[in-house]
Design a protein around this motif. Structure first.
Motif, mmCIF file in Angstrom:
data_model
loop_
_atom_site.group_PDB
_atom_site.id
_atom_site.type_symbol
_atom_site.label_atom_id
_atom_site.label_comp_id
_atom_site.label_asym_id
_atom_site.label_seq_id
_atom_site.Cartn_x
_atom_site.Cartn_y
_atom_site.Cartn_z
ATOM 1 N N ILE A 47 0.832 -1.208 0.000
ATOM 2 C CA ILE A 47 0.000 0.000 0.000
ATOM 3 C C ILE A 47 0.867 1.257 0.000
ATOM 4 O O ILE A 47 0.616 2.197 -0.772
ATOM 5 N N CYS A 48 1.895 1.279 0.850
ATOM 6 C CA CYS A 48 2.766 2.461 0.917
ATOM 7 C C CYS A 48 3.517 2.666 -0.395
ATOM 8 O O CYS A 48 3.736 3.810 -0.818
ATOM 9 N N SER A 49 3.901 1.574 -1.041
ATOM 10 C CA SER A 49 4.626 1.700 -2.309
ATOM 11 C C SER A 49 3.728 2.244 -3.406
ATOM 12 O O SER A 49 4.150 3.109 -4.191
ATOM 13 N N ILE A 50 2.486 1.761 -3.463
ATOM 14 C CA ILE A 50 1.551 2.267 -4.477
ATOM 15 C C ILE A 50 1.315 3.764 -4.278
ATOM 16 O O ILE A 50 1.389 4.565 -5.225
ATOM 17 N N LEU A 51 1.041 4.160 -3.030
ATOM 18 C CA LEU A 51 0.806 5.577 -2.749
ATOM 19 C C LEU A 51 2.063 6.410 -3.011
ATOM 20 O O LEU A 51 1.990 7.493 -3.606
ATOM 21 N N GLY A 52 3.205 5.910 -2.577
ATOM 22 C CA GLY A 52 4.446 6.651 -2.760
ATOM 23 C C GLY A 52 4.804 6.827 -4.225
ATOM 24 O O GLY A 52 5.237 7.911 -4.639
ATOM 25 N N ILE A 53 4.614 5.779 -5.011
ATOM 26 C CA ILE A 53 4.928 5.868 -6.441
ATOM 27 C C ILE A 53 3.983 6.832 -7.145
ATOM 28 O O ILE A 53 4.408 7.674 -7.956
ATOM 29 N N MET A 54 2.696 6.754 -6.839
ATOM 30 C CA MET A 54 1.723 7.632 -7.493
ATOM 31 C C MET A 54 1.965 9.093 -7.122
ATOM 32 O O MET A 54 1.995 9.972 -8.001
ATOM 33 N N MET B 176 2.741 9.527 -18.161
ATOM 34 C CA MET B 176 3.314 9.260 -16.844
ATOM 35 C C MET B 176 3.467 7.767 -16.578
ATOM 36 O O MET B 176 4.545 7.295 -16.202
ATOM 37 N N PHE B 177 2.367 7.035 -16.749
ATOM 38 C CA PHE B 177 2.339 5.651 -16.275
ATOM 39 C C PHE B 177 2.682 4.619 -17.336
ATOM 40 O O PHE B 177 2.880 3.455 -17.001
ATOM 41 N N VAL B 178 2.737 5.012 -18.603
ATOM 42 C CA VAL B 178 3.104 4.067 -19.657
ATOM 43 C C VAL B 178 4.530 4.297 -20.140
ATOM 44 O O VAL B 178 5.276 3.349 -20.380
ATOM 45 N N HIS B 179 4.940 5.557 -20.241
ATOM 46 C CA HIS B 179 6.245 5.858 -20.820
ATOM 47 C C HIS B 179 7.320 6.162 -19.771
ATOM 48 O O HIS B 179 8.467 5.738 -19.932
ATOM 49 N N ILE B 180 6.966 6.918 -18.721
ATOM 50 C CA ILE B 180 7.996 7.306 -17.753
ATOM 51 C C ILE B 180 8.101 6.314 -16.599
ATOM 52 O O ILE B 180 9.206 5.937 -16.192
ATOM 53 N N THR C 17 8.240 6.963 1.917
ATOM 54 C CA THR C 17 9.548 6.346 1.695
ATOM 55 C C THR C 17 10.000 6.437 0.242
ATOM 56 O O THR C 17 11.145 6.798 -0.049
ATOM 57 N N LEU C 18 9.112 6.124 -0.692
ATOM 58 C CA LEU C 18 9.489 6.070 -2.104
ATOM 59 C C LEU C 18 9.253 7.381 -2.851
ATOM 60 O O LEU C 18 9.672 7.507 -3.999
ATOM 61 N N VAL C 19 8.568 8.315 -2.225
ATOM 62 C CA VAL C 19 8.242 9.562 -2.926
ATOM 63 C C VAL C 19 9.488 10.287 -3.447
ATOM 64 O O VAL C 19 9.532 10.680 -4.620
ATOM 65 N N LEU D 111 10.761 2.918 -12.170
ATOM 66 C CA LEU D 111 10.519 1.904 -11.156
ATOM 67 C C LEU D 111 11.795 1.210 -10.696
ATOM 68 O O LEU D 111 11.791 0.525 -9.684
ATOM 69 N N THR D 112 12.862 1.357 -11.467
ATOM 70 C CA THR D 112 14.094 0.645 -11.135
ATOM 71 C C THR D 112 14.564 0.946 -9.717
ATOM 72 O O THR D 112 14.815 0.041 -8.914
ATOM 73 N N SER D 113 14.672 2.222 -9.383
ATOM 74 C CA SER D 113 15.141 2.600 -8.051
ATOM 75 C C SER D 113 14.133 2.223 -6.970
ATOM 76 O O SER D 113 14.513 1.872 -5.843
ATOM 77 N N ALA D 114 12.835 2.270 -7.319
ATOM 78 C CA ALA D 114 11.803 1.941 -6.334
ATOM 79 C C ALA D 114 11.796 0.447 -6.018
ATOM 80 O O ALA D 114 11.716 0.048 -4.851
ATOM 81 N N LEU D 115 11.888 -0.393 -7.047
ATOM 82 C CA LEU D 115 11.841 -1.840 -6.839
ATOM 83 C C LEU D 115 13.013 -2.324 -5.993
ATOM 84 O O LEU D 115 12.871 -3.263 -5.203
#
Length: 338
Positions: free
Chosen positions: A149-156, A245-249, A213-215, A254-258
């Motif tokens: 949940i935190c990762s989804i919110l942080g990434i968005m 945003m979500f298809v191209h960038i 954390t991921l923001v 996501l590399t650093s986030a994963l």
């Protein structure tokens, strides 16, 4: 030089890959805790019929008992009735659940390890091995849920902040600075005096403070990528912002986030353990690693309590850190050519 895939590089990272496999095996086993540690029989054969107490409660009247109560499959009387009916029963390897109390201890609780309780009992006579197994499962499930949940919110939120920039970025940064400065523990203590904590309540409170954390990572990637030529071309062609945003960038960001996921998971497990240790975690009686640590602190004459939960936590967190190192190295652009 030949390029290797991310998966191939992760598998080639022996320490990270083996740690991931070992942790996955432990977690998979914990998902079947009811079949590994339970005071109910797994299978009962009585009068040529099969019963599955692990899934359903049966009255002892079913097995020839005298009272209309749930059968106790560790009671010699019930065992004698079942075997007298030409049957048999199969118990779990650990014949105790997380809340089972052993009333036949050789010494006062907490009792040391024995043939019946391989890791001893806590101060209420409950089997430590069973509580560790169930506690590990709920801690990891809590960690996975909180991390997801935190990762989804942080990434968005990081994507929105980095993509639009400007005033939105500045205002949101100031909000994060204020929000991150709030005393999380004190807020939990205050709320605990109002509402009885449970799994979902604790999860919601920790999500409120864990999404940041991921923001910064995702924000930095979007700030860097939003001026790339392919992004400017897509926007010039009239492509929707959400698609850009979500298809191209996002796939490139996501590399650093994963690479941070295993470390976030380790931190999430530690959060629940800490809250349980302080008495502001799961309800009383719930299987909890932190609660066993609290008992170890209160019963220094029973070192098996502290040693067992320490080994579980140390091994789990070490495996997650090694897995995180493997994921980080697999995504490292300097290792793409192997």
């Amino acid at each position: 030089m030949k390029k290797s895939s991310v998966l191939a590089r992760f598998i080639g990272h022996k320490k990270g890959f083996i740690s991931c496999v070992v942790f996955a095996v432990f977690f998979a086993l914990s998902l079947f805790s009811e079949f590994l540690a339970n005071d109910r029989a797994l299978i009962v054969r009585y009068n040529n019929q099969y019963y599955f107490p692990v899934f359903k409660n049966y009255s002892e009247l079913v097995f020839g008992g005298e009272f209309d109560i749930d059968a106790d499959y560790r009671d010699p009387y019930i065992i004698e009735k079942i075997e007298g009916g030409g049957g048999w029963l199969l118990m779990a390897p650990i014949p105790f659940s997380y809340n089972s109390i052993n009333y036949n201890l050789p010494s006062p609780a907490p009792s040391p390890p024995s043939g019946e309780n391989i890791l001893g009992t806590d101060d209420r006579g409950r089997d430590v091995a069973a509580r560790l197994l169930y506690g590990f499962r709920i801690s990891v499930l809590f960690g996975f849920t909180l991390t997801f949940i935190c990762s989804i919110l942080g990434i968005m939120l990081g994507a929105l902040q980095g993509y639009y920039g400007g005033a939105f970025d500045i205002v949101f940064q100031r909000f994060m600075e204020v929000w991150s400065g709030l005393p999380t523990l004190f807020i939990l203590i205050i709320l605990s005096s109002i509402v009885e904590p449970n799994f979902w309540w604790l999860l919601g409170i920790n999500v409120l403070f864990g999404w940041m954390t991921l923001v910064p990572l995702v924000r930095a990637e979007f700030l860097r990528a939003r001026n790339f030529e392919y992004v400017l071309a897509a926007r010039a062609m009239g492509m929707r912002h959400s698609r850009v945003m979500f298809v191209h960038i996002l796939p490139n960001a996501l590399t650093s986030a994963l690479s941070q996921f295993p470390f976030i998971l380790a931190g999430s497990i530690t959060i629940l353990t800490s809250l349980d240790f302080l008495g502001y975690g799961l309800p009383v009686g719930s299987p909890s690693l932190g609660e066993i640590l609290s008992q170890a602190k209160a019963n220094l004459q029973a070192p098996w309590l502290g040693v067992s939960v320490f080994l579980i936590l140390a091994l789990s967190l070490t495996l997650l850190v090694f897995t995180g190192e493997g994921v980080r190295d697999a995504f490292d652009p300097r290792r793409r050519n192997a």
